[in-house]
Motif scaffolding. Structure first.
Motif, PDB file in Angstrom:
ATOM      1  N   ILE A 190       0.829  -1.201   0.000  1.00 50.65           N
ATOM      2  CA  ILE A 190       0.000   0.000   0.000  1.00 50.65           C
ATOM      3  C   ILE A 190       0.866   1.255   0.000  1.00 50.65           C
ATOM      4  O   ILE A 190       0.422   2.345  -0.392  1.00 50.65           O
ATOM      5  CB  ILE A 190      -0.944   0.003   1.233  1.00 50.65           C
ATOM      6  N   VAL A 191       2.136   1.126   0.391  1.00 51.50           N
ATOM      7  CA  VAL A 191       3.045   2.268   0.452  1.00 51.50           C
ATOM      8  C   VAL A 191       3.352   2.809  -0.948  1.00 51.50           C
ATOM      9  O   VAL A 191       3.936   3.886  -1.085  1.00 51.50           O
ATOM     10  CB  VAL A 191       4.333   1.877   1.216  1.00 51.50           C
ATOM     11  N   ILE A 192       2.927   2.108  -1.995  1.00 56.49           N
ATOM     12  CA  ILE A 192       3.125   2.639  -3.350  1.00 56.49           C
ATOM     13  C   ILE A 192       2.418   3.977  -3.544  1.00 56.49           C
ATOM     14  O   ILE A 192       2.761   4.737  -4.460  1.00 56.49           O
ATOM     15  CB  ILE A 192       2.648   1.652  -4.435  1.00 56.49           C
ATOM     16  N   THR A 193       1.476   4.294  -2.704  1.00 56.89           N
ATOM     17  CA  THR A 193       0.746   5.565  -2.839  1.00 56.89           C
ATOM     18  C   THR A 193       1.459   6.720  -2.143  1.00 56.89           C
ATOM     19  O   THR A 193       1.033   7.870  -2.291  1.00 56.89           O
ATOM     20  CB  THR A 193      -0.675   5.432  -2.270  1.00 56.89           C
ATOM     21  N   LEU A 194       2.522   6.445  -1.390  1.00 60.44           N
ATOM     22  CA  LEU A 194       3.159   7.505  -0.608  1.00 60.44           C
ATOM     23  C   LEU A 194       3.744   8.622  -1.481  1.00 60.44           C
ATOM     24  O   LEU A 194       3.569   9.810  -1.143  1.00 60.44           O
ATOM     25  CB  LEU A 194       4.243   6.901   0.301  1.00 60.44           C
ATOM     26  N   PRO A 195       4.436   8.350  -2.603  1.00 61.11           N
ATOM     27  CA  PRO A 195       4.920   9.465  -3.428  1.00 61.11           C
ATOM     28  C   PRO A 195       3.799  10.368  -3.941  1.00 61.11           C
ATOM     29  O   PRO A 195       3.995  11.577  -4.093  1.00 61.11           O
ATOM     30  CB  PRO A 195       5.638   8.759  -4.586  1.00 61.11           C
ATOM     31  N   CYS A 196       2.644   9.774  -4.207  1.00 66.74           N
ATOM     32  CA  CYS A 196       1.500  10.597  -4.639  1.00 66.74           C
ATOM     33  C   CYS A 196       1.026  11.503  -3.504  1.00 66.74           C
ATOM     34  O   CYS A 196       0.644  12.660  -3.734  1.00 66.74           O
ATOM     35  CB  CYS A 196       0.361   9.699  -5.117  1.00 66.74           C
ATOM     36  N   VAL A 197       1.052  10.983  -2.280  1.00 62.41           N
ATOM     37  CA  VAL A 197       0.710  11.821  -1.131  1.00 62.41           C
ATOM     38  C   VAL A 197       1.725  12.945  -0.969  1.00 62.41           C
ATOM     39  O   VAL A 197       1.367  14.077  -0.621  1.00 62.41           O
ATOM     40  CB  VAL A 197       0.631  10.958   0.146  1.00 62.41           C
ATOM     41  N   PHE A 198       2.997  12.654  -1.245  1.00 63.79           N
ATOM     42  CA  PHE A 198       4.011  13.719  -1.204  1.00 63.79           C
ATOM     43  C   PHE A 198       3.651  14.850  -2.167  1.00 63.79           C
ATOM     44  O   PHE A 198       3.803  16.035  -1.850  1.00 63.79           O
ATOM     45  CB  PHE A 198       5.382  13.161  -1.570  1.00 63.79           C
TER      46      PHE A 198
END
Length: 558
Positions: A190-198
């Motif tokens: 699920i951490v694949i979404t972290l750059p998008c949150v950045f």
């Protein structure tokens, strides 16, 4: 003597962190006495040859280089191995470690939001909601979901590091963010979404997308921010390839859920998650996958999503945190929305572990800054009452996870048609020799599973023949088990009815044919018994038991 301003500020921060830890710990105070549950805990810990030997070097290497439980998360396996190494197969320490990771995540979220926004009290409220919201109980009280709280640790630490990197661009913060990305992806994809949150954080609160008066256009600024994150997106792309390969078996029968059904369920689930965020009742595991009987609720859910998106977009200049929080919620939910279906659940509380943060930010930052002492006291009372309500509901929900029986009996209270809960309770009853109770769970389980399977035809589902044959064999086996239990209870007529249904579902089911033939013979229907044994011999010539039973039947009159 009064303390200096810096000292008072430090004391305030320490007090906030202590309060957050205490508040979060209250609902989970008794999890150390809880048991393993019959939902993946056996696969992940109790019966796992990978974990049960502790920190064995060969097992640790296997966790890194091989797929297990249709996934790749070596840090989770190593964490569970360490628990076994230190505490054996005692479930209490496993539960307490989950709570410890969750407590760390609460503190890190507060520090990250404080570093990003500079707002101490709103950051504390967001962290408090994260700590005690009932939707997070599944992630914390379920040992198998170590992957949620462990990946959450790297997520929160990554947010904190990114806040500093976004403001200073110092290389050490970039390397810390990168390390958190690697650790998070090794815990849960699920951490694949972290750059998008950045990227969302670049817009608000960091303000990186605002006009810097250097002559660059908006698209150029977006391009620069994307370029800065290419390495992180590359890590995510590699992780996606790994997880798609790992879940090949889990997605083997994805055609069971046609695309139109998956899209409909995704829209409905977003609406349900919103409802459970603000009114967290009837929380259960797992949630059955019920195809909607009409498209009206689907269109209503899609309209709700579109409407909220337009409102957030319209208010982007005055209240940019609304769009940021809303897109955080939708974006982090997207990978687990079921558009690519893996498993039988329609939704899950654990999927809200990270998306809930976005909604919390959007709501909490709507609270206006109080302009008077009285208004400040009123707002404090409202927030305190809300947190108290969430804490009480979390305490109640945590008790549901005490053991398998409490968990799945609660699931049936929430939804009596929950076939998965019925199956698990039936297995426990039959193993304990409670045949009547086992039958009482098996019969509705297989019936509701049949109905859900047939309801998918509304969405033009075309399951492959291999899957159709497999699920019919599964239903036949359940009917066979019910028939066997009825035989032991002396209910021969009920047993015959179930065995007939088993043979109808799977005509090649030899054991069902034999037992059905015997029962028919015992009840005097020798003609029907003879037909079953002869039919079995046509498919399997020379079958010894069929020959023996057929020879013992009285000859039919000439």
């Amino acid at each position: 003597m009064s303390l200096p301003v810096a000292a008072r500020s430090t004391q305030t921060d320490i007090g906030i962190i202590a309060a957050l830890l205490l508040l979060t710990a209250i609902p989970y105070a008794r999890v150390g006495s809880f048991e393993f549950v019959a939902l993946d805990d056996q696969q992940y810990v109790v019966q796992s040859e990978l974990v049960r030997h502790g920190l064995d070097p060969l097992s640790m290497w296997g966790a890194l280089t091989e797929f297990h439980a249709d996934n790749w998360h070596p840090l989770v396996w190593w964490s569970l191995m360490l628990d076994v190494q230190l505490f054996g197969l005692n479930p209490g320490p496993f539960h307490l470690e989950n709570v410890a990771w969750h407590l760390a995540n609460v503190v890190l979220l507060h520090l990250a939001m404080r570093a990003l926004t500079g707002d101490r009290w709103r950051s504390a409220i967001v962290a408090a909601i994260f700590g005690v919201h009932p939707l997070h109980v599944e992630s914390v009280a379920w040992i198998t979901e170590r992957k949620d709280v462990l990946s959450g640790f790297f997520w929160m630490l990554g947010l904190w590091a990114y806040a500093h990197w976004g403001q200073t661009r110092h290389p050490r913060w970039w390397w810390l963010v990168t390390g958190c990305m690697v650790g998070g992806l090794m815990s849960k994809q699920i951490v694949i979404t972290l750059p998008c949150v950045f990227l969302l954080l670049d817009g608000w609160p960091l303000g990186q997308l605002q006009d810097p008066r250097d002559g660059t256009t908006f698209l150029q600024r977006v391009g620069r921010l994307l370029y800065e994150k290419l390495a992180w997106f590359g890590l995510c792309a590699g992780s996606v390839l790994i997880v798609l390969q790992a879940q090949t078996q889990a997605r083997e029968f994805a055609d069971d859920w046609p695309l139109s059904l998956r899209v409909s369920n995704a829209a409905l689930s977003v609406a349900r998650y919103l409802g459970k965020t603000f009114w967290p009742v009837r929380l259960a595991v797992p949630y059955p996958y019920d195809p909607p009987e009409s498209m009206v609720p689907v269109y209503a859910a899609a309209g709700l999503i579109a409407g909220l998106s337009l409102i957030a977009l319209a208010l982007i200049r005055r209240q940019p945190f609304l769009l940021m929080g809303w897109l955080w919620f939708l974006g982090t939910l997207a990978p687990v929305s079921g558009l690519i279906q893996a498993g039988k659940q329609s939704m899950a509380d654990r999927y809200m572990y990270l998306p809930l943060i976005g909604l919390s930010i959007a709501v909490v930052w709507l609270i206006p800054s109080p302009r008077s002492r009285g208004l400040a006291v009123a707002w404090c009372a409202v927030v305190a009452a809300g947190l108290l309500g969430l804490t009480v509901r979390s305490w109640q929900q945590v008790q549901v996870w005490r053991n398998s029986e409490t968990l799945f009996q609660h699931a049936l209270v929430c939804d009596p048609t929950n076939d998965s809960a019925h199956y698990i309770l039936a297995a426990a009853d039959l193993q304990a020799g409670r045949l009547a109770e086992g039958i009482a769970h098996l019969e509705p389980a297989v019936e509701w599973e049949r109905r859900r399977w047939e309801a998918r035809s509304f969405f033009d589902g075309k399951p492959n023949p291999k899957r159709v044959a497999e699920i019919k064999r599964w239903w036949a086996d359940i009917d066979f088990q019910i028939g066997q239990a009825n035989v032991k209870l002396g209910k021969k007529s009920e047993a015959i009815a179930k065995l007939r249904r088993a043979v109808q579902s799977d005509p090649t089911f030899t054991d069902a044919q034999i037992l059905l033939g015997k029962l028919l013979a015992e009840t005097g229907d020798t003609a029907a018994a003879r037909t079953h044994f002869e039919d079995l011999l046509r498919r399997q010539p020379g079958h010894p038991e069929a020959l023996r039973e057929l020879s013992q039947l009285p000859r039919s009159p000439e």
